[in-house]
Design a protein around this motif. Structure first.
Motif, PDB file in Angstrom:
ATOM      1  N   GLY A   8       0.782  -1.237   0.000  1.00  0.00           N
ATOM      2  CA  GLY A   8       0.000   0.000   0.000  1.00  0.00           C
ATOM      3  C   GLY A   8       0.803   1.270   0.000  1.00  0.00           C
ATOM      4  N   GLY A   9       2.098   1.171   0.228  1.00  0.00           N
ATOM      5  CA  GLY A   9       2.912   2.377   0.207  1.00  0.00           C
ATOM      6  C   GLY A   9       3.089   2.906  -1.205  1.00  0.00           C
ATOM      7  N   THR A  10       3.081   4.215  -1.317  1.00  0.00           N
ATOM      8  CA  THR A  10       3.255   4.863  -2.609  1.00  0.00           C
ATOM      9  C   THR A  10       3.524   6.343  -2.380  1.00  0.00           C
ATOM     10  OG1 THR A  10       2.294   5.104  -4.821  1.00  0.00           O
ATOM     11  CG2 THR A  10       0.803   5.405  -2.941  1.00  0.00           C
ATOM     12  N   SER A  11       3.553   7.102  -3.456  1.00  0.00           N
ATOM     13  CA  SER A  11       3.703   8.553  -3.360  1.00  0.00           C
ATOM     14  C   SER A  11       2.336   9.201  -3.444  1.00  0.00           C
ATOM     15  CB  SER A  11       4.593   9.060  -4.494  1.00  0.00           C
ATOM     16  OG  SER A  11       5.895   8.540  -4.389  1.00  0.00           O
ATOM     17  N   VAL A  12       2.129  10.210  -2.629  1.00  0.00           N
ATOM     18  CA  VAL A  12       0.834  10.888  -2.579  1.00  0.00           C
ATOM     19  C   VAL A  12       1.077  12.351  -2.238  1.00  0.00           C
ATOM     20  CG1 VAL A  12       0.494  10.357  -0.132  1.00  0.00           C
ATOM     21  CG2 VAL A  12      -1.502  10.733  -1.609  1.00  0.00           C
ATOM     22  N   GLN A  13       0.158  13.195  -2.632  1.00  0.00           N
ATOM     23  CA  GLN A  13       0.279  14.615  -2.317  1.00  0.00           C
ATOM     24  C   GLN A  13      -0.237  14.894  -0.909  1.00  0.00           C
ATOM     25  OE1 GLN A  13      -1.212  17.315  -5.273  1.00  0.00           O
ATOM     26  NE2 GLN A  13       0.655  17.007  -6.468  1.00  0.00           N
ATOM     27  N   ALA A  14       0.290  15.937  -0.321  1.00  0.00           N
ATOM     28  CA  ALA A  14      -0.160  16.340   1.010  1.00  0.00           C
ATOM     29  C   ALA A  14      -1.674  16.540   1.008  1.00  0.00           C
ATOM     30  CB  ALA A  14       0.538  17.615   1.438  1.00  0.00           C
ATOM     31  N   MET A  82      -4.492   6.100   6.623  1.00  0.00           N
ATOM     32  CA  MET A  82      -3.800   7.373   6.841  1.00  0.00           C
ATOM     33  C   MET A  82      -4.508   8.458   6.046  1.00  0.00           C
ATOM     34  SD  MET A  82       0.157   6.084   6.740  1.00  0.00           S
ATOM     35  CE  MET A  82       0.146   5.699   4.985  1.00  0.00           C
ATOM     36  N   ASN A  83      -5.036   9.432   6.736  1.00  0.00           N
ATOM     37  CA  ASN A  83      -5.726  10.557   6.105  1.00  0.00           C
ATOM     38  C   ASN A  83      -4.983  11.856   6.393  1.00  0.00           C
ATOM     39  OD1 ASN A  83      -7.793   8.766   5.298  1.00  0.00           O
ATOM     40  ND2 ASN A  83      -8.926   9.112   7.205  1.00  0.00           N
ATOM     41  N   SER A  84      -5.304  12.867   5.623  1.00  0.00           N
ATOM     42  CA  SER A  84      -4.701  14.199   5.822  1.00  0.00           C
ATOM     43  C   SER A  84      -3.181  14.101   5.934  1.00  0.00           C
ATOM     44  CB  SER A  84      -5.282  14.868   7.079  1.00  0.00           C
ATOM     45  OG  SER A  84      -6.685  14.962   6.991  1.00  0.00           O
ATOM     46  N   LEU A  85      -2.604  13.403   4.994  1.00  0.00           N
ATOM     47  CA  LEU A  85      -1.167  13.153   5.054  1.00  0.00           C
ATOM     48  C   LEU A  85      -0.368  14.437   4.922  1.00  0.00           C
ATOM     49  CD1 LEU A  85      -1.147   9.848   3.060  1.00  0.00           C
ATOM     50  CD2 LEU A  85      -0.121  10.149   5.325  1.00  0.00           C
ATOM     51  N   LYS A  86       0.759  14.453   5.633  1.00  0.00           N
ATOM     52  CA  LYS A  86       1.653  15.604   5.641  1.00  0.00           C
ATOM     53  C   LYS A  86       3.032  15.161   5.144  1.00  0.00           C
ATOM     54  CE  LYS A  86      -0.590  17.307   9.860  1.00  0.00           C
ATOM     55  NZ  LYS A  86      -0.370  17.723  11.269  1.00  0.00           N
ATOM     56  N   ALA A  87       3.819  16.127   4.723  1.00  0.00           N
ATOM     57  CA  ALA A  87       5.168  15.805   4.247  1.00  0.00           C
ATOM     58  C   ALA A  87       5.964  15.074   5.322  1.00  0.00           C
ATOM     59  CB  ALA A  87       5.881  17.084   3.821  1.00  0.00           C
ATOM     60  N   GLU A  88       5.729  15.425   6.580  1.00  0.00           N
ATOM     61  CA  GLU A  88       6.482  14.795   7.665  1.00  0.00           C
ATOM     62  C   GLU A  88       6.056  13.353   7.936  1.00  0.00           C
ATOM     63  OE1 GLU A  88       4.933  17.758   7.730  1.00  0.00           O
ATOM     64  OE2 GLU A  88       3.965  18.118   9.674  1.00  0.00           O
ATOM     65  N   ASP A  89       5.038  12.873   7.256  1.00  0.00           N
ATOM     66  CA  ASP A  89       4.665  11.461   7.355  1.00  0.00           C
ATOM     67  C   ASP A  89       5.505  10.592   6.423  1.00  0.00           C
ATOM     68  OD1 ASP A  89       1.264  12.549   7.563  1.00  0.00           O
ATOM     69  OD2 ASP A  89       2.522  11.863   9.223  1.00  0.00           O
TER      70      ASP A  89
END
Length: 119
Positions: A8-14, A82-89
């Motif tokens: 499930g890991g991937t790249s996503v926007q903040a 994981m919702n509302s992802l941030k760069a620090e995640d």
């Protein structure tokens, strides 16, 4: 042989969402306490969320209200929504099983899955 396989890991926007999955084999899953950890470059591995065999959950302060851990004992799988992802995640996320054995409790780890959050 005990195996934990994350996905499930991937790249996503903040601001986006991801769901990580960890499927286990080789243990009696329902008896495991399960956890998700993460490790960012240059930082120590930290506990993100945990769920006990009794379905009690706990979260790091940094993810409370944004992440949800859950388990499906019928599928031997633990999830991290994981919702509302941030760069620090951004980190490698690892699944952990704390499993009772006849020799005492044993810790098992998955291989990790990369989550990258771009701002």
């Amino acid at each position: 042989q005990v195996q934990l396989v994350e996905s499930g890991g991937t790249s996503v926007q903040a601001g986006g969402s991801l769901r990580l999955s960890c499927t286990t084999s080789g243990t009696i899953f329902s008896r495991n306490d399960m956890g998700w950890y993460r490790q960012a470059p240059g930082k120590r591995r930290e506990l993100v969320a945990s769920v006990t065999s009794g379905n009690s959950t706990a979260y790091a302060d940094s993810v409370k209200g944004r992440f949800t851990i859950s388990r499906d004992n019928a599928k031997n799988t633990v999830y991290l929504q994981m919702n509302s992802l941030k760069a620090e995640d951004t980190a490698v996320y690892y699944c952990n099983a704390n499993s009772p054995t006849i020799w005492g409790r044993r810790q098992y780890w998955g291989q990790g899955t990369q989550v990258t959050v771009s701002s």
